[in-house]
Design a protein around this motif. Structure first.
Motif, short mmCIF file in Angstrom:
data_model
loop_
_atom_site.label_atom_id
_atom_site.label_comp_id
_atom_site.label_asym_id
_atom_site.label_seq_id
_atom_site.Cartn_x
_atom_site.Cartn_y
_atom_site.Cartn_z
N TYR A 1 128.23 22.85 50.70
CA TYR A 1 126.86 22.65 50.25
C TYR A 1 126.75 23.02 48.77
O TYR A 1 127.58 23.74 48.23
N VAL A 2 125.70 22.50 48.15
CA VAL A 2 125.33 22.90 46.80
C VAL A 2 123.92 23.45 46.87
O VAL A 2 123.13 23.08 47.75
N SER A 3 123.61 24.34 45.93
CA SER A 3 122.26 24.89 45.85
C SER A 3 121.99 25.35 44.43
O SER A 3 122.90 25.45 43.60
N THR A 4 120.73 25.63 44.17
CA THR A 4 120.29 26.07 42.86
C THR A 4 119.77 27.50 42.97
O THR A 4 118.95 27.79 43.85
N ALA A 5 120.25 28.37 42.11
CA ALA A 5 119.74 29.75 42.08
C ALA A 5 118.27 29.72 41.70
O ALA A 5 117.85 28.95 40.83
N VAL A 6 117.46 30.56 42.34
CA VAL A 6 116.04 30.65 42.01
C VAL A 6 115.89 31.09 40.55
O VAL A 6 115.00 30.62 39.84
N LYS A 7 116.77 31.97 40.12
CA LYS A 7 116.85 32.36 38.70
C LYS A 7 118.32 32.57 38.39
O LYS A 7 119.13 32.81 39.30
N LEU A 8 118.68 32.45 37.12
CA LEU A 8 120.08 32.63 36.76
C LEU A 8 120.56 33.99 37.25
O LEU A 8 119.84 34.99 37.15
N MET A 9 121.75 34.00 37.79
CA MET A 9 122.30 35.21 38.39
C MET A 9 123.07 36.02 37.35
O MET A 9 123.81 35.46 36.55
N HIS A 10 122.89 37.33 37.41
CA HIS A 10 123.67 38.24 36.57
C HIS A 10 124.97 38.56 37.29
O HIS A 10 125.10 38.42 38.50
#
Length: 140
Positions: free
Chosen positions: A6-15
């Protein structure tokens, strides 16, 4: 046995620390359940391959889809497999911009570590496409 990609998008950029937390928890969980796979992250986008027993993978994927740290989850592959493409990886892991993570067990400094050239499975094709599309800064 099956795999899900699967692919997904982070809700906000991850540290880095957030990614390392995901990696650590995934490895503990995956080892206990004989799950293998790979997780790649680039500029807010994840792609993950999960391999293992059908019921175990389905349960894990349900948990992943409920995780509030990402959205726009798209299942690319959900199919039975005869053998694992990433069997040696409790969770292979790569991000594009962190030198500190290179010393972690399972951190991919080179895509050749995954031995993708000898596997023509759809899961491997998806990982190769992600690597090429995102021009990941790891040798291929």
């Amino acid at each position: 046995m099956k795999n899900i990609v699967y692919v997904s998008t982070a809700v906000k950029l991850m540290h880095e620390n957030q990614l390392l937390d995901i990696l650590h928890n995934s490895r503990l969980h995956n080892a206990a359940l004989n799950i293998s796979g790979v997780l790649l992250y680039s500029d807010g986008t994840f792609i993950q391959v999960l391999e293992g027993k059908d019921t175990v993978i389905d349960a894990l994927y349900s948990r992943i889809k409920a995780d509030q740290r990402h959205k726009n989850i798209i299942t690319i592959i959900d199919e039975p497999i005869v053998e694992k493409s990433f069997g040696q990886w409790l969770m292979g892991f790569a991000i594009t911009d962190s030198k500190k993570t290179e010393k972690l067990l399972g951190y991919l400094t080179s895509i050749s570590e995954l031995d993708l050239n000898n596997d023509n499975s759809p899961a491997v094709a998806a990982i190769k496409t992600f690597i090429e599309t995102n021009k990941l800064d790891i040798n291929y």
